[in-house]
Design a protein around this motif. Structure first.
Motif, short mmCIF file in Angstrom:
data_model
loop_
_atom_site.label_atom_id
_atom_site.label_comp_id
_atom_site.label_asym_id
_atom_site.label_seq_id
_atom_site.Cartn_x
_atom_site.Cartn_y
_atom_site.Cartn_z
N SER A 81 -7.91 1.54 -29.89
CA SER A 81 -6.86 0.38 -30.21
C SER A 81 -6.10 -0.13 -29.12
O SER A 81 -5.51 0.41 -28.27
CB SER A 81 -5.81 1.15 -31.21
OG SER A 81 -6.33 1.84 -32.57
N THR A 82 -5.85 -1.66 -29.22
CA THR A 82 -5.62 -2.31 -27.88
C THR A 82 -4.93 -3.63 -28.65
O THR A 82 -5.63 -4.30 -29.33
CB THR A 82 -6.43 -2.53 -26.96
OG1 THR A 82 -5.75 -2.99 -25.80
CG2 THR A 82 -7.66 -3.13 -27.32
N CYS A 83 -3.93 -4.27 -28.02
CA CYS A 83 -3.47 -5.51 -28.25
C CYS A 83 -3.18 -5.91 -29.96
O CYS A 83 -3.81 -7.10 -30.41
CB CYS A 83 -4.44 -6.53 -27.78
SG CYS A 83 -4.79 -6.17 -25.77
N GLY A 84 -2.84 -4.79 -30.73
CA GLY A 84 -2.55 -5.01 -31.93
C GLY A 84 -3.90 -5.02 -32.71
O GLY A 84 -3.96 -4.90 -34.02
N GLY A 85 -5.01 -4.57 -32.15
CA GLY A 85 -6.48 -4.50 -33.29
C GLY A 85 -7.06 -3.54 -32.58
O GLY A 85 -6.70 -2.42 -31.92
N SER A 86 -8.28 -3.46 -32.50
CA SER A 86 -9.24 -2.25 -32.27
C SER A 86 -10.58 -2.94 -31.41
O SER A 86 -10.85 -4.04 -31.19
CB SER A 86 -9.80 -1.54 -33.28
OG SER A 86 -10.43 -2.48 -34.05
N MET A 87 -11.08 -1.97 -30.48
CA MET A 87 -12.02 -2.45 -29.78
C MET A 87 -13.10 -1.30 -29.67
O MET A 87 -12.86 -0.04 -29.62
CB MET A 87 -11.68 -2.67 -28.18
CG MET A 87 -12.93 -3.11 -27.28
SD MET A 87 -12.12 -3.44 -25.60
CE MET A 87 -11.07 -4.90 -25.86
N THR A 88 -14.36 -1.65 -29.74
CA THR A 88 -15.55 -0.44 -29.63
C THR A 88 -16.41 -0.98 -28.51
O THR A 88 -16.84 -2.19 -28.32
CB THR A 88 -16.25 -0.37 -30.90
OG1 THR A 88 -15.19 -0.08 -31.88
CG2 THR A 88 -17.45 0.68 -30.90
N LEU A 89 -16.75 -0.25 -27.63
CA LEU A 89 -17.60 -0.71 -26.52
C LEU A 89 -18.99 0.22 -26.35
O LEU A 89 -18.71 1.52 -26.63
CB LEU A 89 -17.00 -0.24 -25.04
CG LEU A 89 -17.58 -0.60 -23.74
CD1 LEU A 89 -18.22 -1.85 -23.64
CD2 LEU A 89 -16.74 -0.36 -22.62
N ASN A 90 -20.13 0.01 -26.15
CA ASN A 90 -21.21 0.55 -25.65
C ASN A 90 -21.93 0.00 -24.69
O ASN A 90 -21.89 -1.25 -24.54
CB ASN A 90 -22.15 0.64 -26.82
CG ASN A 90 -21.99 1.59 -28.09
OD1 ASN A 90 -22.00 2.80 -28.08
ND2 ASN A 90 -21.39 1.02 -29.22
N ALA A 91 -22.20 0.70 -23.79
CA ALA A 91 -22.65 0.27 -22.30
C ALA A 91 -23.73 1.11 -21.56
O ALA A 91 -23.62 2.42 -21.79
CB ALA A 91 -21.57 0.02 -21.46
N ASP A 92 -24.63 0.74 -21.03
CA ASP A 92 -25.63 1.32 -20.36
C ASP A 92 -25.98 0.77 -19.03
O ASP A 92 -25.97 -0.57 -18.80
CB ASP A 92 -27.04 1.28 -21.04
CG ASP A 92 -27.24 2.05 -22.43
OD1 ASP A 92 -26.46 3.19 -22.43
OD2 ASP A 92 -27.99 1.63 -23.18
N ILE A 93 -25.95 1.78 -18.05
CA ILE A 93 -26.23 1.22 -16.71
C ILE A 93 -27.43 1.88 -16.09
O ILE A 93 -27.17 3.26 -15.90
CB ILE A 93 -24.80 1.36 -15.82
CG1 ILE A 93 -23.46 0.66 -16.11
CG2 ILE A 93 -25.18 0.99 -14.08
CD1 ILE A 93 -22.52 0.92 -15.38
#
Length: 835
Positions: free
Chosen positions: A596-608
């Motif tokens: 949760s951030t900046c009053g909302g939500s964030m989801t991250l998926n990443a591949d290197i």
């Protein structure tokens, strides 16, 4: 009268002396043959060989009243020496002293012998022959011959060298008796002497390939020497041997009949470096890495046979207290050691390096003030096997603060117990990719606090326990505060012990980490001088994020489940973080990182991927819901651009984005390689003081305030190629103006090319809410004015009418502009068929 009497008496005495000298010379000359016969007969009766004497001379002036017989150029050879060609003895001068009175009575007694500038060479050839004279067969029934050489009272050796060479077994014993004095004393054996000797050792080589003992060493020896010709037993006792100003007590027995020997060296104070120089290079090179600063107590016992091909049994006992040991770059202080070395573990086997053992039952000291105790047994110097038990303990109450090269320990209790049993060479099973040998132990930590000096990491209140047994480590539980961030972790590490020793082995680490507040802003490098900072900068270039990530990828397979209440890095703040991080052989994966951030939500998926290559590749997808735009831009430092900042925009945004890009060797994005798509929805948006929009008033609606614009819900689809974002008809219904925007925007402020369509419906007077509530079709009625936004040479955004504007300082061709406008209108009709 008295004077004349005295003169007569003195004259008589002088005359008597002269007479005695004359008589002595006459007797010596008359008995010259008998003297030579006595010497040669004594030799030939005992041995089968040749004795040659170059010259015989007499004098009474060396030690009056004794007569000195001087033999010059003497040689002793075996009867086979003419074939073998090696002389047993060569002497420049041999002197004997005879009592004149005994000489007068006909009893020749050699009292003292002096040998000067002589060499003794004993050779054993490959055919088994030796150059030593053979003993004659004695007829026991015959009466003993008279005239045998009696016991000598004094023997002096000056510059007499002795060498024994065994060409079959490659042995060599060499020494030079520079100044040796032997004085006859009472004793049990027929021949007993007090010895005072200065000797130079060329070396005592039992194995030519491994070198010799006492190589190129000068020693001073005082001892009691006895020899029994009947039993052929030579004994040296009460010996004091001084080498490099270090004193050893010496005792030797050599039985030439049974061909056995026994030697013992004891010292109450010997500097180790001197002891190492006495040993063979093969042994010394193995142990001279252990540098002890103070003397040790030691005892060396050598037993064995003097027969050709034999190898002696060697035992060494040593002890030291309060010493300092330097090993590599570490120093052990207040050291106490008790140890033993032997080269005959198994009496049925040869006494060689395979049959060796070093035992250290007591080893205690401190390194950097931290107590260390261990017990160790090392067997077989060829394929060494080590059995080790060690304990390292830091107790802040007893040791206080301790600073090492990498850490500063402040308080608490850290106890490490470990054991190992296995080979020290060829310790890798290359087929099964594992370490041979068993290692185990545990680490217990109670309320410990310490700093890692190179990174500035501050570990506080560390409490936990972990255990390890080949090949795994179990982290039962560890709680700590790292730079003010409270963490809890548990898990396991598979193959972690093996990978330390097996270069191709990888450790598999599974960790569950729970944290309260994780504030990365609290992690800062320690202060350093300018010179150190400059060096650190150069060093950090080499040990950057890239090298760290590459090392992790090559050495570990990491699977981390992270749960944190709050995360802070830079301006970014997030709560309720949950994430799974996987680091494998050639990729790094962040899965379902939600927060949760900046009053909302964030989801991250990443591949290197491609972590083992110079260039790496990123594939990521991000989902943002109901996040405040201004806070988001502030959190990410306005995405490193200054065109539109958090001070210029507000509202809530929801977006989905997918992005792929190449990364450089520091894991930074290569801008020209970016590709991706972004879908954005903005609610309750507001634009403030946008430089480009304010310039619109230069051409239309000059009376409207473009410095503060509210707009309705905004939907946009865009694609990214390199640093260019391709905007697919962005419709803005704001409180001030309605705008339709499409084209490309360059984050590098160089190649922006946007077409801004301003519908004529903007001329109508409307309330702000009514204007923002328009539909695409209603807003598009009545035509439009088209403006173009481009970057100037200074990078700033310039806006000009399409019909009258300039591009690159030249008037645009009106026909081309009309065609471009027609294309825009055609696109508009296709999207709005009702128009």
């Amino acid at each position: 009268m008295k004077r004349k009497l005295i003169i007569k008496i003195l004259g008589a005495i002088v005359g008597l002396v002269v007479l005695l000298i004359i008589v002595a010379y006459i007797l010596a000359i008359t008995h010259r043959k008998e003297i030579l016969n006595t010497i040669t007969t004594a030799y030939h009766d005992k041995l089968n060989g040749d004795l040659t004497i170059g010259d015989l001379d007499f004098t009474v002036f060396d030690e009056f009243p004794s007569l000195t017989v001087r033999l010059e150029n003497i040689s002793v050879t075996d009867s086979s020496s003419a074939v073998l060609g090696d002389t047993l003895l060569r002497a420049e001068k041999v002197s004997f002293r005879l009592h004149l009175i005994e000489l007068i009575t006909g009893n020749i007694h050699l009292n003292t012998v002096t040998i000067t500038n002589a060499s003794i060479l004993v050779m054993k050839y490959k055919n088994g022959e030796m150059n030593t004279p053979k003993a004659r067969v004695v007829n026991t029934s015959a009466p003993a011959k008279s005239g045998a050489l009696p016991k000598l009272n004094k023997i002096f050796l000056k510059n007499v060298s002795f060498k024994m060479i065994d060409s079959v077994k490659m042995k060599f014993f060499g020494l030079t008796m520079k100044d040796v004095k032997l004085k006859s004393t009472d004793g049990n054996a027929p021949m007993n002497y007090d010895m005072d000797a200065a000797i130079h050792f060329d070396g005592l080589i039992f194995n030519y390939l491994k070198g010799g003992y006492l190589t190129n060493q000068d020693v001073q020896l005082n001892a009691f020497v006895t020899f029994d010709p009947d039993t052929k037993l030579l004994t040296l006792s009460n010996g004091d041997l001084v080498i490099q100003k270090q004193k050893l007590m010496l005792a030797i027995k050599m039985n030439f009949s049974e061909k056995t020997m026994s030697m013992k060296f004891d010292t109450k104070s010997m500097i180790p470096s001197v002891a190492y120089s006495i040993l063979t290079p093969a042994i010394s090179n193995k142990i001279n890495i252990i540098q002890l600063e103070k003397p040790v107590i030691a005892s060396v016992v050598i037993n064995g046979s003097i027969a050709p091909g034999s190898k002696p049994a060697v035992d060494v006992y040593f002890k030291t207290t309060g010493n300092t040991l330097n090993y590599n770059n570490a120093s052990f202080d207040s050291l106490r050691i008790l140890g033993q070395f032997t080269n005959h573990i198994d009496s049925t086997k040869i006494n060689d390096d395979h049959n060796t053992k070093v035992m250290i039952p007591v080893f205690s000291g401190s390194i950097y003030g931290i107590p260390v105790t261990l017990k160790a047994v090392l067997t077989d110097f060829i394929t060494p096997d080590l059995a080790l038990k060690a304990q390292i303990t830091y107790d802040g109450q007893q040791q206080g603060e301790i600073t090492t090269e990498r850490f500063k320990f402040l308080n608490g209790l850290i106890k490490i117990d470990l054991s190992f049993h296995g080979p020290l060479t060829n310790f890798v099973d290359t087929v099964h990719q594992q370490m041979i040998g068993d290692g185990s132990g545990e680490i217990s930590i109670q309320n410990a606090s310490f700093n890692q000096l190179s990174t500035g990491y501050e570990f506080r209140n560390v409490t936990g326990h972990l255990s390890f047994k080949k090949p795994d480590v179990i982290i039962d539980s560890i709680q700590l505060s790292l730079n003010g961030n409270n963490l809890k972790m548990s898990g396991n590490a598979q193959n972690v012990i093996s990978f330390i020793f097996v270069p191709t082995m990888k450790a598999v680490v599974n960790l569950d980490i729970k944290a309260g507040i994780v504030d990365f802003n609290k992690f800062s490098r320690p202060e350093a001088s300018a010179a150190k900072k400059k060096a650190a900068t150069k060093k950090s270039d080499k040990k950057s994020l890239s090298s760290t990530m590459d090392w992790l990828a090559q050495k570990f397979d990491l699977n981390i489940n992270l749960v944190a209440d709050k995360l802070i890095t830079g301006n970014f703040v997030a709560t309720n973080i949950q994430s799974n991080i996987v680091i494998d052989d050639d990729f790094i994966k962040i899965g379902n990182a939600g927060m949760s951030t900046c009053g909302g939500s964030m989801t991250l998926n990443a591949d290197i991927t491609g972590t083992n290559s110079p260039k790496h590749f990123l594939n990521t997808s991000i989902s943002v819901k109901n996040v405040r735009i201004d806070d988001l831009m502030y959190s990410f430092n306005n995405f490193n651009q200054k065109s539109i900042t958090n001070k210029n925009v507000s509202g809530t945004v929801s977006a989905t984005a997918s992005l792929s890009a190449a990364l450089n060797n520091k894991y930074g994005i290569i801008g020209s390689s970016m590709k991706g798509k972004i879908n954005t929805t903005v609610k309750n948006g507001e634009l403030k003081n946008i430089e480009g929009l304010e310039k619109v008033s230069n051409y239309v609606f000059k009376n409207r305030d473009f410095s503060n614009i509210q707009f309705a819900n905004l939907y946009n689809r865009a694609s990214i190629t390199g640093t260019m974002i391709d905007i697919d008809t962005l419709h803005i219904f704001s409180s001030v103006i309605t705008l339709f925007i499409n084209g490309v925007f360059d984050f590098n402020n160089a190649n922006t090319n946007l077409l801004i369509s301003i519908p004529m419906s903007n001329l109508k007077k409307m309330e702000d809410e009514e204007r923002m509530a328009q539909s695409d079709s209603s807003a598009s009625k009545g035509g439009k004015v088209v403006l173009r936004a481009t970057n100037g040479k200074d990078g700033k955004l310039n806006i000009a009418p399409v019909m009258f504007g300039k591009k690159d300082g030249k008037k645009e061709d009106k026909k081309d502009v009309k065609n471009e406008v027609k294309k825009d209108e055609k696109k508009d009709k296709e999207k709005n068929p009702k128009k």
